[in-house]
Design a protein around this motif. Structure first.
Motif, PDB file in Angstrom:
ATOM      1  N   SER A  85      -0.045   0.508  -3.804  1.00 48.09           N
ATOM      2  CA  SER A  85      -0.376   2.327  -3.909  1.00 48.09           C
ATOM      3  C   SER A  85       0.637   3.030  -2.763  1.00 48.09           C
ATOM      4  N   GLU A  86       0.433   2.468  -1.413  1.00 50.68           N
ATOM      5  CA  GLU A  86       1.102   2.908  -0.220  1.00 50.68           C
ATOM      6  C   GLU A  86       3.104   2.466  -0.685  1.00 50.68           C
ATOM      7  N   GLY A 121       2.344   5.872  -6.294  1.00 49.64           N
ATOM      8  CA  GLY A 121       2.758   5.684  -8.107  1.00 49.64           C
ATOM      9  C   GLY A 121       1.911   4.895  -9.054  1.00 49.64           C
ATOM     10  N   LEU A 122       2.170   3.387  -8.152  1.00 50.04           N
ATOM     11  CA  LEU A 122       1.097   2.862  -8.838  1.00 50.04           C
ATOM     12  C   LEU A 122       0.051   2.071  -8.116  1.00 50.04           C
ATOM     13  N   GLN A 123      -0.959   2.212  -9.152  1.00 49.53           N
ATOM     14  CA  GLN A 123      -2.116   2.474  -8.995  1.00 49.53           C
ATOM     15  C   GLN A 123      -2.636   1.066  -9.775  1.00 49.53           C
ATOM     16  N   TRP A 124      -2.981  -0.145  -9.485  1.00 52.04           N
ATOM     17  CA  TRP A 124      -3.640  -0.971 -10.562  1.00 52.04           C
ATOM     18  C   TRP A 124      -4.778  -1.087  -9.966  1.00 52.04           C
ATOM     19  N   ILE A 155       4.844  -8.411  -0.936  1.00 50.47           N
ATOM     20  CA  ILE A 155       3.315  -7.975  -0.272  1.00 50.47           C
ATOM     21  C   ILE A 155       3.204  -9.010   0.605  1.00 50.47           C
ATOM     22  N   LEU A 156       2.299 -10.398   0.002  1.00 51.60           N
ATOM     23  CA  LEU A 156       2.214 -11.239   0.710  1.00 51.60           C
ATOM     24  C   LEU A 156       2.971 -11.944   1.776  1.00 51.60           C
ATOM     25  N   ALA A 157       4.275 -11.817   1.934  1.00 56.20           N
ATOM     26  CA  ALA A 157       5.370 -12.577   2.145  1.00 56.20           C
ATOM     27  C   ALA A 157       5.016 -11.736   4.051  1.00 56.20           C
TER      28      ALA A 157
END
Length: 120
Positions: A35-36, A41-44, A19-21
């Motif tokens: 999340s997007e 499916g992933l809700q950190w 993501i940071l890349a």
């Protein structure tokens, strides 16, 4: 869908570095991007993300700087470093091997079951 915490933990570093890349972001924006990318499916949570970001910063994979949002709030922005890019490339190779192995195992589900004597 519930995703096992071991799988989330194993994938967290390459996800955040990936993501940071794409560009510098602050914590909440990283959470939204996770999340997007996962279709929800992933809700950190903050409690999962910030310790990871701090660890990546200690390892030299991420740098941070304070900025101000359009609303005037101070936000800490995170950026991937050259070390982080190298780590991301290494993790991408590792995950490719794992994903390929899983794909082969799941596709071999058409094979007859394995018995004590071998394939039935």
């Amino acid at each position: 869908m519930h995703i096992d915490k071991d799988l989330v933990a194993a994938s967290a570093t390459p996800i955040v570095l990936g993501i940071l890349a794409e560009g510098d972001l602050y914590g909440y924006a990283i959470l939204k991007r996770v999340s997007e990318l996962s279709g929800g499916g992933l809700q950190w949570t903050d409690g999962m993300l910030y310790p990871l970001l701090h660890r990546l910063e200690r390892l030299g994979h991420v740098s941070s700087s304070w900025g101000t949002s359009e609303a005037g709030r101070r936000r800490k922005h995170y950026a991937i470093t050259p070390s982080g890019r190298a780590t991301l490339a290494e993790r991408q190779e590792q995950w490719t091997v794992v994903a390929d192995a899983l794909r082969q195992v799941w596709q071999s589900g058409q094979r007859p079951p394995l018995t004590a004597e071998g394939w039935a």
